[in-house]
Each structure stands twice: as structure tokens, then as C-alpha cells.
Design a protein around this motif. Structure first.
Motif, PDB file in Angstrom:
ATOM      1  N   THR A   1      -8.813   7.399  -8.940  1.00  0.00           N
ATOM      2  CA  THR A   1      -7.373   7.388  -9.204  1.00  0.00           C
ATOM      3  C   THR A   1      -6.630   8.165  -8.125  1.00  0.00           C
ATOM      4  O   THR A   1      -5.606   7.697  -7.588  1.00  0.00           O
ATOM      5  N   GLN A   2      -7.159   9.326  -7.790  1.00  0.00           N
ATOM      6  CA  GLN A   2      -6.521  10.160  -6.778  1.00  0.00           C
ATOM      7  C   GLN A   2      -6.522   9.489  -5.412  1.00  0.00           C
ATOM      8  O   GLN A   2      -5.575   9.639  -4.642  1.00  0.00           O
TER       9      GLN A   2
ATOM     10  N   LEU B   1      -3.533   7.178  -5.475  1.00  0.00           N
ATOM     11  CA  LEU B   1      -2.308   7.979  -5.479  1.00  0.00           C
ATOM     12  C   LEU B   1      -2.036   8.528  -4.078  1.00  0.00           C
ATOM     13  O   LEU B   1      -0.889   8.523  -3.609  1.00  0.00           O
ATOM     14  N   ASP B   2      -3.083   8.994  -3.402  1.00  0.00           N
ATOM     15  CA  ASP B   2      -2.932   9.540  -2.052  1.00  0.00           C
ATOM     16  C   ASP B   2      -2.446   8.479  -1.066  1.00  0.00           C
ATOM     17  O   ASP B   2      -1.822   8.813  -0.045  1.00  0.00           O
TER      18      ASP B   2
ATOM     19  N   TYR C   1       1.216   3.214  -7.193  1.00  0.00           N
ATOM     20  CA  TYR C   1       1.414   3.452  -8.614  1.00  0.00           C
ATOM     21  C   TYR C   1       0.131   3.059  -9.341  1.00  0.00           C
ATOM     22  O   TYR C   1      -0.646   2.237  -8.840  1.00  0.00           O
ATOM     23  N   ILE C   2      -0.059   3.609 -10.536  1.00  0.00           N
ATOM     24  CA  ILE C   2      -1.214   3.273 -11.364  1.00  0.00           C
ATOM     25  C   ILE C   2      -0.699   2.751 -12.700  1.00  0.00           C
ATOM     26  O   ILE C   2       0.128   3.408 -13.350  1.00  0.00           O
TER      27      ILE C   2
ATOM     28  N   ARG D   1       4.585   8.003 -10.941  1.00  0.00           N
ATOM     29  CA  ARG D   1       3.718   6.927 -10.443  1.00  0.00           C
ATOM     30  C   ARG D   1       3.062   6.148 -11.579  1.00  0.00           C
ATOM     31  O   ARG D   1       2.149   5.361 -11.352  1.00  0.00           O
TER      32      ARG D   1
ATOM     33  N   VAL E   1      -2.378  11.152 -13.037  1.00  0.00           N
ATOM     34  CA  VAL E   1      -1.245  10.386 -12.487  1.00  0.00           C
ATOM     35  C   VAL E   1       0.069  11.119 -12.724  1.00  0.00           C
ATOM     36  O   VAL E   1       0.424  11.412 -13.872  1.00  0.00           O
TER      37      VAL E   1
END
Length: 262
Positions: free
Chosen positions: A166-167, A170-171, A175-176, A201, A197
Motif C-alpha cells: 500500500t505504501q 501511496l509513495d 489513491y487507494i 488518498r 492510507v
């Protein structure tokens, strides 16, 4: 309270006989807008007709799903490019991505993904990305594309990855979006990812007709059920439903350049 379901497939045959009832139920649940995904360009005209029918309530995408990568031909790039430019209600290229579950065409999927990222970059539109058993490869492709071509933005939809994965996305600025999977009892790892999150995002979706959330698990999913996803995420993150609804709606409007009447 206003909710946006950022990933639907209401063009599927299972909905054909009750679209008006479907609309009534999503409106009663507080859903004010749908973002309709596209699994192959031949769906485009039908989705466009749904946007005509549900005026101001439905925006849509155009793209080729990774499970349909074998349908990519010498004309597909141009088909998607032209379709995306043909209607202002096209808000993204998608759904595109990688699906390596039981896949024997991984290299071809990567090429098809890269071609569609190029369309999104050319048109300055976000992407809607499907990722299954392929987070490492997806991260690599996105990083290389951003380095060699330029930045792309978008959402990793129906996310089911680890907090570390997930990170990664995001990096990269993505968006998630969480679907009904997050409500499932055994989705322990995914529930951990929810807390990674940032609020700006976060998106919600049904991916209907698939993956109905608890308490509708096992039934055909539909846009009104996105409220159950929102309720679960609000409780899990320790915020009010109204706060989560407001922020996820703002996020959807930001990513997809939607204008929603308040």
C-alpha cells in the motif's frame, strides 16, 4: 451525506432488467455519482448509453482489462485514444493493470499496460488500475514510466495488498480504493492497510456485481452497497460516517475532476 461509488460495472447483463430500481436504491443510500469502469473498448458505446440514461450521475472510463490483454491488436491503442477524446464524461483510462493469478501472458500484460499508461499520459487523464498477484511488477512499471515518460496519477482499485505494498503506491502518488473485501472476516492484512492510507488518498467502491460487502456477502453486489464499505471504513478508522463520506467524495471529485452538486 453524499457517497461516490468509484468503480461499477452496471452494464453487465445481471442488471439489465432492473436498472431503474438500482438507481432508486443507490439514491436512497446517498450515492450521488458512479464511475463506470470498462473492461474492453467494445463496451464503450453501451456505457456511454448508460451515462445518457443516468445524466449527471455517471462518469466513465475506457480501457482494456489485463485479463483481456490477449484482445489487444494493432488498432486498440487508437480505439482507446479516440474514445477517450470523444466524450467529456470519460474521466479516466481503465481499467488497466496486471493480473498474474494463473496468468501465462505476463510479458504481454506488461506491454499492454505500458501502452495504456502512455494514452493516459498523453491525454492527462488518471488511470484506474487492477492489480492481482502483481504488486512488485506493477510498482516497477509505474516507477519506470514516471522516470522515462512522465508522471501518471490514478487509483489502485479494489485493493487487497499488504501495508508495505500500500505504501509503495501511496509513495507513487496513487489513491487507494477499498471494496467489500475489506469487510470480510479474514481480510486481516487488508484491514491493516486501511490504516496506512491518508484521508486525502482514500476512495470507496463496490466493483459491482462482484464482492458484495458484509452484510450482503454472497449476493450480487450493487452501487447502493458502497454505503456498507463506507460504514465499515469509518468505524475501523475511528471517524464518523459523515466525515468519511465527505472526504472520499472530495477525493473522487479531485481525482476524476467531477463536479457534484451539493
Amino acid at each position: 451525506m453524499q457517497l461516490i461509488d468509484t468503480h461499477v460495472h452496471i452494464n453487465f447483463d445481471v442488471f439489465e432488467q432492473e436498472l431503474n430500481l438500482l438507481q432508486t436504491r443507490w439514491q436512497e443510500a446517498g450515492v450521488v455519482h458512479l464511475v463506470h469502469s470498462c473492461v474492453e473498448p467494445k463496451e464503450f458505446k453501451g456505457i456511454q448509453a448508460l451515462a445518457d440514461r443516468f445524466r449527471n450521475q455517471l462518469s466513465f472510463c475506457v480501457g482494456l482489462h489485463p485479463l483481456n490483454a490477449y484482445k489487444w491488436t494493432v488498432t486498440t491503442y487508437e480505439e482507446i485514444l479516440v474514445a477517450a477524446q470523444s466524450d467529456p464524461r470519460v474521466v479516466a483510462i481503465g481499467e488497466i493493470g496486471l493480473d498474474f493469478y494463473k496468468a501465462d501472458n505476463q510479458d504481454w500484460q506488461k506491454q499492454v499496460l505500458e501502452a495504456q499508461l502512455a494514452i493516459a499520459y498523453k491525454l492527462d487523464k488518471p488511470v484506474v488500475i487492477h492489480c492481482r498477484n502483481a504488486a512488485v511488477n506493477l510498482r516497477e512499471i509505474l516507477k519506470l514510466f514516471c522516470t522515462n515518460q512522465g508522471p501518471v496519477r490514478g487509483v489502485i482499485h479494489c485493493w487487497n495488498g499488504t501495508p508495505e505494498e500500500t505504501q509503495w503506491f501511496l509513495d507513487l502518488g496513487f489513491y487507494i480504493s477499498f471494496s467489500g473485501i475489506v469487510t470480510f472476516k479474514r481480510a486481516t492484512q487488508l484491514k491493516e492497510s486501511v490504516l496506512v492510507v491518508p484521508r486525502d488518498r482514500l476512495l470507496i467502491e463496490t466493483d459491482c456485481p462482484f464482492l458484495a460487502p458484509v452484510p450482503k456477502r454472497g449476493k450480487r453486489n450493487e452501487p447502493s452497497y458502497v454505503r456498507y464499505v463506507a460504514e465499515f471504513l469509518a468505524q475501523w478508522r475511528g471517524v464518523s460516517l459523515e466525515s468519511l463520506a465527505r472526504k472520499t467524495t472530495q477525493n473522487a471529485c479531485q481525482l476524476f475532476q467531477l463536479s457534484i452538486a451539493h
